[in-house]
Motif scaffolding. Sequence first.
Motif, short mmCIF file in Angstrom:
data_model
loop_
_atom_site.label_atom_id
_atom_site.label_comp_id
_atom_site.label_asym_id
_atom_site.label_seq_id
_atom_site.Cartn_x
_atom_site.Cartn_y
_atom_site.Cartn_z
N ASP A 144 25.85 63.84 5.56
CA ASP A 144 26.73 64.73 5.05
C ASP A 144 27.96 64.49 5.84
OD1 ASP A 144 26.70 68.44 4.02
OD2 ASP A 144 27.66 66.49 3.00
N ARG A 145 29.34 63.69 4.85
CA ARG A 145 30.35 63.40 5.85
C ARG A 145 31.39 63.39 4.65
NH1 ARG A 145 27.33 63.83 9.32
NH2 ARG A 145 26.82 62.61 11.33
N ASP A 146 32.76 63.48 5.26
CA ASP A 146 34.11 63.36 4.38
C ASP A 146 34.25 62.04 4.50
OD1 ASP A 146 36.44 64.71 6.73
OD2 ASP A 146 35.04 63.29 7.02
N PHE A 169 32.45 59.08 6.83
CA PHE A 169 31.96 57.76 6.17
C PHE A 169 32.52 56.45 6.65
CE2 PHE A 169 28.06 58.86 4.16
CZ PHE A 169 28.42 59.96 3.29
#
Lengths: 378, 209
Positions: B43-45, B49
């Motif tokens: 789960d990354r912005d 990423f």
Amino acid sequence: MEKFSFNEYRFAENDVANRLGLVEGVDALYTLENINNVESKERVSLTREVIENSLFESFSDYKVLKSESVVRPLGESTLFTTSGVQRIETLAKNDVPLVSQEKFVTSQPVIRSQFMDKIRQGTSTSFVNYSVESFNTSNETMIEVFKKYIQCIEKLKIDTSKITVEFSNGSEKWGQNRFDNFVTKIFYENIEFADIALIYNYPFSKNKIPIVDLGFGMERLIWMLDRESPFFPEYADYYVNSNKDLVTGVLDPIRSMVLIALDGTGPSNANHGYRLRQFSKRFVDRNLVTKFDENDLINKAYLFWTQFNHDAKNIDLILNTIKLENSRNFNALLLKKLRDDHEIDLNIDINRSSEDFITNLGFSVKKEIIDSLKNYFL
Amino acid sequence: MKKVSKTFISGGGSKEQTQEFDSLFFSELANNSKILYIPVALDRDYKGFESCFDWFASLINFHQGSKDIDFEMILKDADVPSLKNFDAVYIGGGNTYKLLNYIYTKELKIKLKEFLESGGLIYGGSAGAIILGKDIRTVEEENNENYLSYEGLNFLGGYSIKCHFRDSDSVALIQKANKYGLKILALPEKSGVIFSNKNISFVGEHTEL
């Protein structure tokens, strides 16, 4: 270790919407109905100068800083600068003490490699990221930044009736730094063009500081108002009578290569150089279809990016570096075609001009096969 | 010459801890190979990423030697490219249930099966390893979004996988094995297992439950 609870400080979506004068619409999006609309007939042709004048006027109490290098030192959270907010990493690394409310605005060239295989109009790996930053600030700054940004949008005569806003609370991890944030995404006719992040608790030195980070891309802002227009206007001629997504796909990697090479990065199988190589492979492959003039593409990109980089390497060095790397990867494609179509597997040095390479191939491969390769590739 | 497919299941750990196992994977790749990297379990912005992209590039740089190896990273909302364009698929770690949901939503199970049958290589690390097994309830505590699916891709001869295994996990894992009727391969960090045709070879320690 300090136990930080952000719940007491966390904004609630509807509170923020109320304070910003937004109206709830469909699908959890908010509109600017209560804010003065601008008639689209008054639209202004957007250029870098026009955008920056509006932005700097709207944030006149912010320092205007020169951009950082797009190539970051090893050991930081990313190899390349992805947004203006990354200046916080430079400050942390240099142990610069933060004053209360360190505020600045900058026009920051950035690289976002994750999009390199998804290029189309509206999406690119390199672009100019306008960044409005407030470090060691208060949560309330987010409200102020939003309002000032809307003023900026209005100065640009962008029709605010077409703008919608989405909020979210969440957590992120940049490198080893974890933090919580409240993100406001701003859309124009469903195209996301800006976001404002309130970071509640960014780890800085031995503390946790709030940061407000507004970012938006120059190219996308201009393009979203006229989606038939070239995404890279400096290459307008290349888009005439062409598939614009295809053209953008060819131009993007070479444009990114020039941006990376400006600081002296050369191709390699490691770190920044490996990225340059990846971009080159994509350019060479995609340009097989369009056969654009490499020299002209590089020159135009150089003129564009040196507006932001005043310590850029000489154009001849850039041309040489990029063209040789492109030749290398073109030669690799030739060898692959020989293997795939003719089951000829050769171990020849690809690190040379394609002209030399093809001459050398002629010592091992029949003329008719060389001619068929030339017909296919050139 | 027909390529032999192999599935690399890593017990997880840092780049240094998985170095030995990873080198076996990279040794299978020819010059000019291309890998599809799937990091969507995380789960990354965009910035997170971007770090993932750089990390994977550094992994390749560490192991490629004189070989030219490229990769493409896929984000969760993007269309999945044809696997025919790749020599290997690397599925990274994160939330196992989120990853499995992605695999089913994108209809990747059949594509990965065909990819393996055509001689492709698959590397699964942590969550990426677990979803390749029969049942992902070996990590049922990760199901924080009430996902309904728990049936993995079952590419590993009926084994279910537990990564980052420590001895203290044994009791709970045996209970799961009994409760759900699972045959579990428990892999600590620094270890891995390679499935190829009907052969299984182990690197480092492992426990069968």
